[in-house]
Scaffold this motif. Sequence first.
Motif, mmCIF file in Angstrom:
data_model
loop_
_atom_site.group_PDB
_atom_site.id
_atom_site.type_symbol
_atom_site.label_atom_id
_atom_site.label_comp_id
_atom_site.label_asym_id
_atom_site.label_seq_id
_atom_site.Cartn_x
_atom_site.Cartn_y
_atom_site.Cartn_z
ATOM 1 N N LEU A 177 -50.893 27.611 -56.879
ATOM 2 C CA LEU A 177 -50.240 28.165 -56.526
ATOM 3 C C LEU A 177 -51.019 29.103 -55.676
ATOM 4 C CD1 LEU A 177 -48.777 30.641 -59.454
ATOM 5 C CD2 LEU A 177 -47.664 29.614 -58.038
ATOM 6 N N ALA A 178 -52.598 29.003 -55.383
ATOM 7 C CA ALA A 178 -53.674 29.097 -55.038
ATOM 8 C C ALA A 178 -53.548 28.175 -53.294
ATOM 9 C CB ALA A 178 -54.913 28.983 -55.391
ATOM 10 N N GLU A 179 -53.411 27.130 -54.172
ATOM 11 C CA GLU A 179 -52.802 26.071 -52.301
ATOM 12 C C GLU A 179 -51.870 25.809 -51.596
ATOM 13 O OE1 GLU A 179 -53.477 21.834 -53.190
ATOM 14 O OE2 GLU A 179 -55.166 22.342 -54.461
ATOM 15 N N SER A 180 -50.860 27.240 -52.093
ATOM 16 C CA SER A 180 -49.638 27.652 -51.726
ATOM 17 C C SER A 180 -48.749 26.131 -51.614
ATOM 18 C CB SER A 180 -49.392 28.090 -50.162
ATOM 19 O OG SER A 180 -50.243 29.243 -50.107
ATOM 20 N N CYS A 181 -48.228 25.653 -53.036
ATOM 21 C CA CYS A 181 -47.278 25.026 -53.011
ATOM 22 C C CYS A 181 -45.972 25.742 -52.995
ATOM 23 C CB CYS A 181 -48.025 24.287 -54.265
ATOM 24 S SG CYS A 181 -47.461 25.388 -56.245
ATOM 25 N N LYS A 182 -44.846 24.722 -52.376
ATOM 26 C CA LYS A 182 -43.997 25.401 -52.852
ATOM 27 C C LYS A 182 -42.639 24.477 -53.957
ATOM 28 C CE LYS A 182 -43.798 26.797 -48.504
ATOM 29 N NZ LYS A 182 -44.231 28.218 -47.650
ATOM 30 N N ASP A 210 -41.100 35.293 -59.797
ATOM 31 C CA ASP A 210 -40.218 36.381 -58.835
ATOM 32 C C ASP A 210 -40.721 37.114 -57.726
ATOM 33 O OD1 ASP A 210 -38.423 35.719 -61.009
ATOM 34 O OD2 ASP A 210 -39.637 37.422 -62.259
ATOM 35 N N GLY A 211 -42.379 36.621 -57.898
ATOM 36 C CA GLY A 211 -43.106 37.465 -56.483
ATOM 37 C C GLY A 211 -43.569 36.718 -55.398
ATOM 38 N N SER A 212 -42.209 35.687 -55.559
ATOM 39 C CA SER A 212 -42.164 34.840 -54.294
ATOM 40 C C SER A 212 -40.970 33.993 -54.382
ATOM 41 C CB SER A 212 -43.482 33.950 -53.685
ATOM 42 O OG SER A 212 -43.325 33.373 -53.008
ATOM 43 N N GLU A 213 -40.537 34.572 -53.378
ATOM 44 C CA GLU A 213 -38.714 33.638 -52.746
ATOM 45 C C GLU A 213 -39.019 31.805 -52.545
ATOM 46 O OE1 GLU A 213 -36.481 36.281 -50.746
ATOM 47 O OE2 GLU A 213 -36.537 37.248 -52.064
ATOM 48 N N GLU A 214 -40.435 31.969 -51.965
ATOM 49 C CA GLU A 214 -40.483 30.906 -51.482
ATOM 50 C C GLU A 214 -41.204 29.475 -52.836
ATOM 51 O OE1 GLU A 214 -43.388 30.645 -48.833
ATOM 52 O OE2 GLU A 214 -42.472 32.169 -47.248
ATOM 53 N N VAL A 215 -41.178 29.981 -53.890
ATOM 54 C CA VAL A 215 -42.293 29.230 -54.935
ATOM 55 C C VAL A 215 -40.329 28.659 -55.598
ATOM 56 C CG1 VAL A 215 -43.827 28.157 -56.527
ATOM 57 C CG2 VAL A 215 -43.958 29.707 -55.016
ATOM 58 N N THR A 216 -40.498 27.661 -55.868
ATOM 59 C CA THR A 216 -40.134 26.493 -56.926
ATOM 60 C C THR A 216 -40.019 25.645 -58.038
ATOM 61 O OG1 THR A 216 -38.042 26.186 -54.786
ATOM 62 C CG2 THR A 216 -37.225 25.441 -57.356
ATOM 63 N N ALA A 217 -39.406 25.885 -59.100
ATOM 64 C CA ALA A 217 -40.138 24.558 -60.662
ATOM 65 C C ALA A 217 -39.419 24.438 -61.025
ATOM 66 C CB ALA A 217 -40.827 26.251 -61.260
ATOM 67 N N LEU A 218 -39.354 23.270 -61.295
ATOM 68 C CA LEU A 218 -38.361 22.377 -62.201
ATOM 69 C C LEU A 218 -39.547 21.560 -63.467
ATOM 70 C CD1 LEU A 218 -36.150 20.465 -62.733
ATOM 71 C CD2 LEU A 218 -37.144 18.925 -61.654
ATOM 72 N N TRP A 219 -38.804 22.169 -64.855
ATOM 73 C CA TRP A 219 -39.915 22.906 -66.033
ATOM 74 C C TRP A 219 -38.824 21.498 -67.117
ATOM 75 C CZ3 TRP A 219 -43.752 26.554 -67.696
ATOM 76 C CH2 TRP A 219 -43.584 26.104 -69.252
ATOM 77 N N VAL A 220 -39.892 20.552 -67.355
ATOM 78 C CA VAL A 220 -39.453 19.416 -67.751
ATOM 79 C C VAL A 220 -39.433 19.984 -69.259
ATOM 80 C CG1 VAL A 220 -40.044 16.977 -69.060
ATOM 81 C CG2 VAL A 220 -39.700 17.410 -66.862
ATOM 82 N N THR A 221 -38.334 20.177 -70.659
ATOM 83 C CA THR A 221 -38.612 20.733 -71.676
ATOM 84 C C THR A 221 -38.064 19.953 -72.613
ATOM 85 O OG1 THR A 221 -38.981 22.246 -73.095
ATOM 86 C CG2 THR A 221 -37.059 22.312 -71.466
ATOM 87 N N HIS A 222 -38.321 19.777 -73.788
ATOM 88 C CA HIS A 222 -37.288 19.036 -75.280
ATOM 89 C C HIS A 222 -36.356 20.719 -75.922
ATOM 90 C CE1 HIS A 222 -41.069 18.207 -77.115
ATOM 91 N NE2 HIS A 222 -40.341 18.889 -78.234
ATOM 92 N N ARG A 223 -36.853 21.603 -75.468
ATOM 93 C CA ARG A 223 -37.123 23.056 -76.120
ATOM 94 C C ARG A 223 -36.097 23.229 -76.223
ATOM 95 N NH1 ARG A 223 -42.019 23.786 -79.446
ATOM 96 N NH2 ARG A 223 -43.644 22.332 -78.611
#
Length: 267
Positions: A177-182, A210-223
Motif C-alpha cells: 500500500l505504501a508503494e501506492s499499488c492499485k 474501504d479507505g481507497s476506492e482505487e485499490v482492488t484485491a484478489l485473494w486466493v483461498t480454500h476457506r
Amino acid sequence: MNIGAVTLPSICSHTSHCAFPVRATASNGVTSPPNLAIEGKNLSYAITARNGKLVPILNDCSLCIPSGQLWMLLGPNGCGKSTLLKILAGLLNPTHGAVYVKRPRSFVFQNPDHQVVMPTVEGDVAFGLGKFNLTQNEVRSRVAKALHAVGMSDYLQRPVQTLSGGQKQRVAIAGALAESCKVLLLDELTTFLDESDQIGVIKAVKNSLDGSEEVTALWVTHRLEELEYADGAIYMENGKVVMHGTPSNIMGFLKERISSYTNRINS
C-alpha cells in the motif's frame, strides 16, 4: 452433477466476456474499461514434462474484477488458483490468452517470512520506497498511512521478529500500500495462521480497500468462511473457471455440490 449446466446470476454475462463497456486498451492487446482492475481472457498455461509433452495447468480461464473491490478465488488444492494469480502478477506468462491488470500491482506471498526483510516494521514498510524520489517526510507519511490502513500504527518501531504470522502479513500488505499499488494479489495469506490472525489479516485487507476506492484485491483461498468478507468470488476446478459471481451464489453452488456428493455416497 453437470457443473456447466448450473446457471446463476454473476457479475459477468458469462465467464469469457465481461458485461462492461469496453473503453481502454492495454499494451498487450487486452481491451478493458476504466472500472475494471483485472481482466483475463481465455488464459491457458502448460508446462513441459520430462518426456517433452505439454501438461496443462490452466485451460481457457476468463475473469473480470471491478476496481475497488475484494474478490476471492476459490477451489480445491491443485486446481490452478496460485498459477492463475502468478500470471496476473506477471510472474508467469500464459501459454495462450491475454491479461490486463492495473499498475502498479503487488503480489503478497503465502509465507510472510519470504517477503518481510527489514528488522523493524517501519523499515520494512519503507523498504520499497527507495526506488521513488521521495523526501523523508513523504516516506514517513506513506508508511504511517499504510500502517494505519492495516491496523498496525502502534507497531511502528517493533522488531519484525517479535510479530505473529498475521502481523507480519499485515506489514507485507502495508508495504504494498505504501508503494501506492492499485491491485493486491494475495496468495492464501491465512494458510499458516491461527483463527485470530486469520480474521485480523482479512479485516486489514478489507479496511484498506474501504479507505481507497482505487485499490482492488484478489485473494486466493480454500476457506469458505472467508467468503463473507468478499464483494465477489471466482470458483475453479481442474484448471478451469467454473463460476464467477456473488459470494452468496458461489456459496449456494458449493453447498449444492456438497449435498449432491453426500447423497450419492449415502445411496
